[in-house]
Design an enzyme around this catalytic site. Structure first.
Site, PDB file in Angstrom:
ATOM      1  N   ASP A  63     -10.804   3.058   3.920  1.00 23.52           N
ATOM      2  CA  ASP A  63     -11.095   1.616   3.949  1.00 23.52           C
ATOM      3  C   ASP A  63     -12.596   1.364   3.863  1.00 23.52           C
ATOM      4  OD1 ASP A  63      -9.258  -0.485   4.040  1.00 23.52           O
ATOM      5  OD2 ASP A  63      -8.618   0.028   6.073  1.00 23.52           O
ATOM      6  N   GLN A  87      -4.200  -1.140   9.532  1.00 21.67           N
ATOM      7  CA  GLN A  87      -4.236  -2.509   9.012  1.00 21.67           C
ATOM      8  C   GLN A  87      -4.854  -3.463  10.033  1.00 21.67           C
ATOM      9  OE1 GLN A  87      -3.516  -3.298   5.884  1.00 21.67           O
ATOM     10  NE2 GLN A  87      -3.807  -5.494   6.119  1.00 21.67           N
ATOM     11  N   LYS A  96       0.839  -1.205   0.000  1.00 25.89           N
ATOM     12  CA  LYS A  96       0.000   0.000   0.000  1.00 25.89           C
ATOM     13  C   LYS A  96       0.875   1.256   0.000  1.00 25.89           C
ATOM     14  CE  LYS A  96      -3.785  -2.469   2.197  1.00 25.89           C
ATOM     15  NZ  LYS A  96      -4.555  -2.830   3.398  1.00 25.89           N
TER      16      LYS A  96
HETATM   17  N1  GUN Z   1      -6.890  -6.618   6.462  1.00 25.79           N
HETATM   18  C1  GUN Z   1      -7.298  -7.402   5.436  1.00 25.79           C
HETATM   19  N2  GUN Z   1      -7.873  -6.657   4.464  1.00 25.79           N
HETATM   20  C2  GUN Z   1      -7.825  -5.382   4.895  1.00 25.79           C
HETATM   21  C3  GUN Z   1      -8.266  -4.148   4.325  1.00 25.79           C
HETATM   22  O1  GUN Z   1      -8.843  -4.073   3.230  1.00 25.79           O
HETATM   23  N3  GUN Z   1      -8.022  -3.043   5.084  1.00 25.79           N
HETATM   24  C4  GUN Z   1      -7.425  -3.100   6.305  1.00 25.79           C
HETATM   25  N4  GUN Z   1      -7.257  -1.956   6.967  1.00 25.79           N
HETATM   26  N5  GUN Z   1      -7.015  -4.222   6.854  1.00 25.79           N
HETATM   27  C5  GUN Z   1      -7.213  -5.356   6.141  1.00 25.79           C
END
Ligand code: GUN
Length: 295
Positions: free
Chosen positions: A121, A98, A54
């Site tokens: 998100d 995350q 990311k």
């Molecule tokens: N953990 C697994 N998928 C995601 C996501 O799309 N966003 C976040 N913040 N954590 C995750």
């Protein structure tokens, strides 16, 4: 028949080129630089890979990027303080914490503390509520990526039988909701299967579009699908390691067997994964434009 491979890598590349262009124009015409902060708590290896990707992708596109790596024993209070600091930082349009978080931290408390206008998100209840109502909002990145890959491959959803496997808050519940909405990319008849579903195969055999998001490697076998089905495989399961120590990944679908019956299928890796990250970038650009009054 052998299925068309729906390459998330290729589709994501196209979208990223579009975003790169848009970000350059925002800078040139409006002196706006979208900003994204990624916050990782602890040392979960998969999470480290995702956050790294990311951060790298945002930098490549010209997004201003900040990253916080917090120790696993970070208190909920300290994490809330960091979220609050990011909420107040005008350079940051998007905040990504995350998941999963360490057990001692209440995930909901953290997600609810993120300013909904920076919730790229799409996990904040305000955004989830707006999504349910079909209002403009940040869509959660994985479901958003699925809609986009269907759209860009001209796969019709209206009137189709869509079967979703898995009822997570991040994937199953939101994609089921999005696919039934009364708008382009929706209008499907949706069935959501989960661990208490009595006869999953009964449902999957009826699917025109099958979405697998359960986290069980190769759970969907060829005898569970009908000819011509379109498959979106969200599973990223680590099933072993190569001699060089790299993870071997498998989806929730037995790809080799099912691709002989499907009309289109996303691979793992290179399917939904790259789309998810790209949608995060798209949401960050949207957040920056909204903050500047350009939406
Ligand atoms: N953990 C697994 N998928 C995601 C996501 O799309 N966003 C976040 N913040 N954590 C995750």
């Amino acid at each position: 028949m052998s299925a068309k491979i729906l390459s998330g890598t290729e589709t994501a590349k196209t979208i990223r080129e579009e975003l790169k262009q848009e970000i350059a124009e925002l800078k040139e015409k409006h002196n706006i630089v979208p900003g994204l902060v990624t916050i990782l708590v602890g040392e979960d290896p998969a999470s480290e890979v995702y956050v790294g990707a990311k951060e790298r992708t945002s930098k490549n596109l010209g997004i201003y990027s900040e990253r916080y790596d917090m120790p696993a024993d970070t208190s909920e209070e300290d994490l809330l303080a960091l979220v609050d600091k990011c909420n107040k930082n005008d350079k940051l349009n998007g905040i990504l914490v995350q998941l999963p978080l360490p057990k001692h931290i209440n995930e909901a408390n953290i997600l609810y503390a993120i300013d909904p206008d920076k919730d790229v998100d799409g996990f904040h209840p305000v955004n989830i509520g707006k999504m349910m109502l079909g209002e403009k909002c940040f869509l959660p990145c994985t479901p958003h990526g699925m809609l986009e890959i269907l759209k860009r491959n001209n796969i019709e959803t209206s009137g189709k039988e869509v079967v979703v496997l898995g009822r997570s808050n991040i994937v199953g519940k939101p994609i089921a909701n999005l696919m039934l909405q009364k708008r382009e990319g929706g209008n499907a008849t949706v069935t959501l299967c989960h661990t208490r579903t009595k006869d999953t195969a009964f449902h999957t055999k009826r699917a025109d579009i099958l979405i697998a998001a359960v986290g069980v490697p190769k759970m969907v076998t060829a005898d569970m699908v009908k000819d011509g089905v379109v498959i979106l495989d969200v599973g990223v399961n680590r099933i072993g390691k190569t001699a060089e120590g790299k993870s071997i990944l498998a989806g929730d679908v037995d790809f080799e067997a099912v691709k002989e019956k499907a009309s289109a299928i996303t691979p793992v890796p290179g399917g939904i994964g790259p789309m998810t990250i790209t949608m995060l970038m798209m949401n960050t650009v949207q957040a920056a434009k909204a903050a500047a009054g350009l939406l």
